[in-house]
Design an enzyme around this catalytic site. Structure first.
Site, PDB file in Angstrom:
ATOM      1  N   HIS A  30       0.804  -1.231   0.000  1.00  0.00           N
ATOM      2  CA  HIS A  30       0.000   0.000   0.000  1.00  0.00           C
ATOM      3  C   HIS A  30       0.840   1.286   0.000  1.00  0.00           C
ATOM      4  CE1 HIS A  30      -3.915  -1.839   0.167  1.00  0.00           C
ATOM      5  NE2 HIS A  30      -3.439  -2.721   1.012  1.00  0.00           N
TER       6      HIS A  30
HETATM    7  O1  RIB Z   1      -3.336  -0.174   6.103  1.00  0.00           O
HETATM    8  C1  RIB Z   1      -2.055  -0.174   5.530  1.00  0.00           C
HETATM    9  C2  RIB Z   1      -1.216   0.899   6.128  1.00  0.00           C
HETATM   10  O2  RIB Z   1      -1.058   0.666   7.520  1.00  0.00           O
HETATM   11  C3  RIB Z   1       0.208   0.939   5.564  1.00  0.00           C
HETATM   12  O3  RIB Z   1       0.670   2.257   5.625  1.00  0.00           O
HETATM   13  C4  RIB Z   1       0.970   0.092   6.518  1.00  0.00           C
HETATM   14  O4  RIB Z   1       2.366   0.445   6.573  1.00  0.00           O
HETATM   15  C5  RIB Z   1       0.316   0.450   7.813  1.00  0.00           C
HETATM   16  O5  RIB Z   1       0.895   1.676   8.260  1.00  0.00           O
END
Ligand code: RIB
Ligand code: CA
Length: 312
Positions: free
Chosen positions: A239
């Site tokens: 992500h």
């Molecule tokens: O939901 C995904 C996010 O939450 C990403 O940024 C991961 O690193 C966590 O921080």
């Protein structure tokens, strides 16, 4: 070529790590600061990982002293998901540099004034630092050109059915940012999922020989093996990496401007990003919500990243 000044706010974190590698491989970016925040793991680990990554990569930037807990919500982390120390058990070399003497929110204010309205902010973790900065410095919202955030979802959450992790950890901070009036691109779970990678696709890129491959190989295997073996997912959406790619090259992304809020009061759905995707609220859009990103161009950017670390 004029540089793009940027502050990266993050909670490294396996996917934050890959996102920082990507940003640092783009010399057109001027990374003014990497500001850590508690999130994936406790602040002690996220801050050390941020400091050590800046050293390892050789980024000439400040590493501010970030928030050790959310504004109001209790401090909750996700160590089980990011492994020991937050990097899947990988131990980065000790940092030679120290943290900036200033807090992350003061660093942000200083850099925003120095950039004279051109500063962009990328948030990859809970948005506590940015929310504190916006609250302490009301003029800051006029000095931030754009925020690109890995936060939220217009679909199902990943922390519970409602909430994505970064919004869930600090929903009050998320809402402060959403209502700030600053142009914001929200790269949520659902939009990022259009760039999900198979193990074969991921390893073909992250195992390419370079000076960062010991880290990228370890982190890529940690992410994909967790996703497939533990969660029985067919592929991996990284992500923060998709978000950083959309920040670097907005032309790979398709956004829908939507009125969006973050639920802060419900004991059930706090952290839910409520996206008015069909514009039924009659309220003016305040967030550009990622609907899809070009996967082939995303993969090409990752390959170019590995090439860069082979040559530099
Ligand atoms: O939901 C995904 C996010 O939450 C990403 O940024 C991961 O690193 C966590 O921080
Ligand atoms: Ca993150």
């Amino acid at each position: 070529m004029s540089k793009r000044p940027v502050v990266i706010d993050c909670d490294p974190g396996v996917d934050d790590t890959l996102a920082i590698f990507l940003a640092a491989s783009h010399p057109e970016l001027e990374i003014r600061a990497i500001n850590p925040v508690a999130g994936n793991v406790g602040y002690e680990s996220t801050s050390q990982n941020a400091l050590r990554l800046a050293d390892l990569i050789g980024i000439d930037c400040r590493v501010g002293r970030g928030a050790e807990e959310p504004l109001i919500a209790p401090c909750r982390t996700a160590g089980a998901i990011h492994g020991k120390g937050g990097l899947g058990g990988y131990e980065l070399p000790e940092a030679k540099r120290d943290f900036d003497p200033d807090y992350a929110w003061d660093v942000l204010w200083q850099e925003a004034r120095r950039a004279e309205g051109e500063l962009e902010v990328v948030t990859l973790g809970p948005m506590t630092n940015l929310a504190i900065a916006l609250t302490r410095y009301p003029e800051l919202k006029k000095l931030i050109k754009k925020i690109t955030s890995m936060v939220g979802t217009a679909g199902q959450g990943n922390t519970n059915v409602y909430a994505e992790f970064n919004a869930w950890v600090d929903p009050h901070a998320c809402e402060i940012v959403f209502q700030s009036g600053i142009p914001i691109a929200m790269c949520g779970l659902d939009g990022n999922d259009t760039c999900t990678l198979s193990g074969e696709e991921l390893y073909a890129i992250m195992e390419r020989p370079s000076r960062i491959t010991p880290v990228t190989r370890h982190v890529a295997h940690f992410i994909h093996e967790r996703n497939t073996l533990q969660w029985h997912l067919p592929s991996s959406t990284i992500h923060d990496l998709v978000t950083m790619a959309c920040f670097i090259d907005p032309s790979i992304a398709t956004y829908e401007p939507c009125y969006t809020t973050c639920e802060t009061r419900s004991s059930i759905s706090a952290g839910q990003t409520v996206v008015d995707l069909y514009h039924v609220s009659g309220k003016a859009p305040n967030v550009d919500v990622l609907r899809c990103a070009d996967k082939e161009r995303f993969k090409a950017m990752l390959s170019e990243m590995m090439d860069w670390y082979t040559a530099h």
